[in-house]
Design a protein around this motif. Structure first.
Motif, PDB file in Angstrom:
ATOM      1  N   VAL A 288       0.844  -1.201   0.000  1.00 38.16           N
ATOM      2  CA  VAL A 288       0.000   0.000   0.000  1.00 38.16           C
ATOM      3  C   VAL A 288       0.877   1.248   0.000  1.00 38.16           C
ATOM      4  CG1 VAL A 288      -1.602   1.373   1.395  1.00 38.16           C
ATOM      5  CG2 VAL A 288      -2.004  -1.078   1.072  1.00 38.16           C
ATOM      6  N   LEU A 289       1.926   1.228   0.806  1.00 43.58           N
ATOM      7  CA  LEU A 289       2.805   2.398   0.874  1.00 43.58           C
ATOM      8  C   LEU A 289       3.573   2.606  -0.421  1.00 43.58           C
ATOM      9  CD1 LEU A 289       4.092   2.215   4.551  1.00 43.58           C
ATOM     10  CD2 LEU A 289       2.026   3.276   3.632  1.00 43.58           C
ATOM     11  N   VAL A 290       3.888   1.520  -1.122  1.00 40.92           N
ATOM     12  CA  VAL A 290       4.511   1.642  -2.445  1.00 40.92           C
ATOM     13  C   VAL A 290       3.509   2.259  -3.417  1.00 40.92           C
ATOM     14  CG1 VAL A 290       5.437   0.373  -4.417  1.00 40.92           C
ATOM     15  CG2 VAL A 290       6.163  -0.244  -2.100  1.00 40.92           C
ATOM     16  N   GLU A 291       2.285   1.748  -3.411  1.00 40.73           N
ATOM     17  CA  GLU A 291       1.242   2.270  -4.301  1.00 40.73           C
ATOM     18  C   GLU A 291       0.985   3.754  -4.066  1.00 40.73           C
ATOM     19  OE1 GLU A 291      -2.119  -0.228  -3.432  1.00 40.73           O
ATOM     20  OE2 GLU A 291      -1.098  -2.015  -4.198  1.00 40.73           O
ATOM     21  N   LYS A 292       1.098   4.190  -2.821  1.00 39.67           N
ATOM     22  CA  LYS A 292       0.839   5.589  -2.476  1.00 39.67           C
ATOM     23  C   LYS A 292       2.074   6.472  -2.665  1.00 39.67           C
ATOM     24  CE  LYS A 292      -3.380   4.788  -1.220  1.00 39.67           C
ATOM     25  NZ  LYS A 292      -4.515   5.290  -1.953  1.00 39.67           N
ATOM     26  N   GLY A 293       3.200   5.859  -3.025  1.00 42.30           N
ATOM     27  CA  GLY A 293       4.413   6.618  -3.299  1.00 42.30           C
ATOM     28  C   GLY A 293       5.248   6.963  -2.081  1.00 42.30           C
ATOM     29  N   LEU A 294       4.924   6.389  -0.931  1.00 44.02           N
ATOM     30  CA  LEU A 294       5.690   6.681   0.274  1.00 44.02           C
ATOM     31  C   LEU A 294       6.895   5.763   0.425  1.00 44.02           C
ATOM     32  CD1 LEU A 294       5.740   8.550   2.740  1.00 44.02           C
ATOM     33  CD2 LEU A 294       4.478   6.796   3.983  1.00 44.02           C
ATOM     34  N   MET A 295       6.861   4.619  -0.230  1.00 38.14           N
ATOM     35  CA  MET A 295       7.954   3.646  -0.156  1.00 38.14           C
ATOM     36  C   MET A 295       8.333   3.265  -1.582  1.00 38.14           C
ATOM     37  SD  MET A 295       7.874  -0.131   1.678  1.00 38.14           S
ATOM     38  CE  MET A 295       7.588   0.520   3.311  1.00 38.14           C
ATOM     39  N   ASN A 296       9.637   3.126  -1.839  1.00 39.98           N
ATOM     40  CA  ASN A 296      10.039   2.700  -3.184  1.00 39.98           C
ATOM     41  C   ASN A 296      10.220   1.181  -3.234  1.00 39.98           C
ATOM     42  OD1 ASN A 296      12.780   2.019  -2.473  1.00 39.98           O
ATOM     43  ND2 ASN A 296      13.299   4.190  -2.537  1.00 39.98           N
ATOM     44  N   ALA A 297      10.399   0.659  -4.421  1.00 38.58           N
ATOM     45  CA  ALA A 297      10.466  -0.792  -4.632  1.00 38.58           C
ATOM     46  C   ALA A 297      11.652  -1.419  -3.904  1.00 38.58           C
ATOM     47  CB  ALA A 297      10.537  -1.110  -6.123  1.00 38.58           C
ATOM     48  N   TRP A 298      12.779  -0.743  -3.887  1.00 39.46           N
ATOM     49  CA  TRP A 298      13.960  -1.274  -3.192  1.00 39.46           C
ATOM     50  C   TRP A 298      13.712  -1.359  -1.693  1.00 39.46           C
ATOM     51  CZ3 TRP A 298      17.404   1.543   0.086  1.00 39.46           C
ATOM     52  CH2 TRP A 298      18.497   0.812   0.513  1.00 39.46           C
ATOM     53  N   GLU A 299      13.136  -0.318  -1.105  1.00 39.51           N
ATOM     54  CA  GLU A 299      12.810  -0.340   0.322  1.00 39.51           C
ATOM     55  C   GLU A 299      11.809  -1.449   0.622  1.00 39.51           C
ATOM     56  OE1 GLU A 299      13.433   4.458   0.994  1.00 39.51           O
ATOM     57  OE2 GLU A 299      11.450   3.662   0.546  1.00 39.51           O
ATOM     58  N   PHE A 300      10.822  -1.603  -0.259  1.00 37.96           N
ATOM     59  CA  PHE A 300       9.841  -2.675  -0.108  1.00 37.96           C
ATOM     60  C   PHE A 300      10.539  -4.025  -0.001  1.00 37.96           C
ATOM     61  CE2 PHE A 300       7.373  -6.036  -2.137  1.00 37.96           C
ATOM     62  CZ  PHE A 300       6.205  -6.019  -1.391  1.00 37.96           C
ATOM     63  N   GLU A 301      11.424  -4.316  -0.937  1.00 37.05           N
ATOM     64  CA  GLU A 301      12.130  -5.600  -0.941  1.00 37.05           C
ATOM     65  C   GLU A 301      12.960  -5.800   0.324  1.00 37.05           C
ATOM     66  OE1 GLU A 301      11.781  -8.142  -3.014  1.00 37.05           O
ATOM     67  OE2 GLU A 301      10.321  -6.998  -4.159  1.00 37.05           O
ATOM     68  N   GLU A 302      13.639  -4.758   0.754  1.00 35.61           N
ATOM     69  CA  GLU A 302      14.468  -4.862   1.959  1.00 35.61           C
ATOM     70  C   GLU A 302      13.621  -5.070   3.208  1.00 35.61           C
ATOM     71  OE1 GLU A 302      17.935  -5.027   2.057  1.00 35.61           O
ATOM     72  OE2 GLU A 302      17.550  -5.271  -0.087  1.00 35.61           O
ATOM     73  N   LEU A 303      12.507  -4.376   3.310  1.00 35.83           N
ATOM     74  CA  LEU A 303      11.640  -4.538   4.482  1.00 35.83           C
ATOM     75  C   LEU A 303      10.969  -5.911   4.480  1.00 35.83           C
ATOM     76  CD1 LEU A 303      10.061  -0.998   4.946  1.00 35.83           C
ATOM     77  CD2 LEU A 303      12.100  -1.967   5.992  1.00 35.83           C
ATOM     78  N   VAL A 304      10.616  -6.404   3.314  1.00 37.65           N
ATOM     79  CA  VAL A 304      10.053  -7.762   3.230  1.00 37.65           C
ATOM     80  C   VAL A 304      11.092  -8.775   3.706  1.00 37.65           C
ATOM     81  CG1 VAL A 304       9.245  -9.567   1.643  1.00 37.65           C
ATOM     82  CG2 VAL A 304       8.315  -7.243   1.492  1.00 37.65           C
ATOM     83  N   LYS A 305      12.341  -8.589   3.334  1.00 40.97           N
ATOM     84  CA  LYS A 305      13.405  -9.494   3.801  1.00 40.97           C
ATOM     85  C   LYS A 305      13.509  -9.467   5.319  1.00 40.97           C
ATOM     86  CE  LYS A 305      16.319  -8.998  -0.283  1.00 40.97           C
ATOM     87  NZ  LYS A 305      17.596  -8.427  -0.779  1.00 40.97           N
ATOM     88  N   LEU A 306      13.393  -8.281   5.910  1.00 39.51           N
ATOM     89  CA  LEU A 306      13.441  -8.177   7.366  1.00 39.51           C
ATOM     90  C   LEU A 306      12.259  -8.897   8.015  1.00 39.51           C
ATOM     91  CD1 LEU A 306      14.588  -4.480   7.895  1.00 39.51           C
ATOM     92  CD2 LEU A 306      15.889  -6.558   8.382  1.00 39.51           C
ATOM     93  N   VAL A 307      11.076  -8.771   7.420  1.00 37.02           N
ATOM     94  CA  VAL A 307       9.896  -9.466   7.953  1.00 37.02           C
ATOM     95  C   VAL A 307      10.098 -10.978   7.861  1.00 37.02           C
ATOM     96  CG1 VAL A 307       7.440  -9.940   7.565  1.00 37.02           C
ATOM     97  CG2 VAL A 307       8.272  -7.583   7.555  1.00 37.02           C
ATOM     98  N   ARG A 308      10.639 -11.441   6.764  1.00 36.41           N
ATOM     99  CA  ARG A 308      10.883 -12.886   6.609  1.00 36.41           C
ATOM    100  C   ARG A 308      11.895 -13.387   7.635  1.00 36.41           C
ATOM    101  NH1 ARG A 308      10.940 -12.660   0.103  1.00 36.41           N
ATOM    102  NH2 ARG A 308       8.684 -12.749  -0.170  1.00 36.41           N
ATOM    103  N   LEU A 309      12.943 -12.606   7.873  1.00 36.82           N
ATOM    104  CA  LEU A 309      13.929 -12.987   8.880  1.00 36.82           C
ATOM    105  C   LEU A 309      13.275 -13.026  10.257  1.00 36.82           C
ATOM    106  CD1 LEU A 309      16.781 -13.674   9.776  1.00 36.82           C
ATOM    107  CD2 LEU A 309      17.260 -11.205   9.855  1.00 36.82           C
TER     108      LEU A 309
END
Length: 92
Positions: free
Chosen positions: A31-52
């Motif tokens: 949602v934050l990517v869609e709204k322009g508050l988060m970019n794709a690279w940040e999205f991927e990095e934060l998803v990695k943190l959630v998975r860890l």
């Protein structure tokens, strides 16, 4: 834990700034990517943190200690950049 705080912050933003109630952390980040508050690279990095985080909580017996150590030592540039943008654009 850092990841828990990031998830809570992103849920708060999605709900209060955008009126969206996502059901998972990854959907919240989307949602934050869609709204322009988060970019794709940040999205991927934060998803990695959630998975860890999920691995540490739910499958701790298969955790590779070296992977955790390397992750902790890494520069959390994506986290810092995202938090700076939130502060700048939303005044949080």
């Amino acid at each position: 834990m850092l990841v828990e705080a990031l998830i809570a912050l992103c849920y708060h933003i999605a709900r209060n700034a955008y009126g969206v109630r996502p059901e998972t952390p990854v959907r919240t980040f989307s949602v934050l990517v869609e709204k322009g508050l988060m970019n794709a690279w940040e999205f991927e990095e934060l998803v990695k943190l959630v998975r860890l985080r999920n691995l540490l909580i739910h499958r701790y017996w298969v955790v590779d200690d070296r992977r955790v150590y390397d992750s902790v030592r890494k520069d959390f540039k994506a986290v810092r950049e995202f938090l700076e943008r939130v502060k700048r654009e939303l005044g949080f």
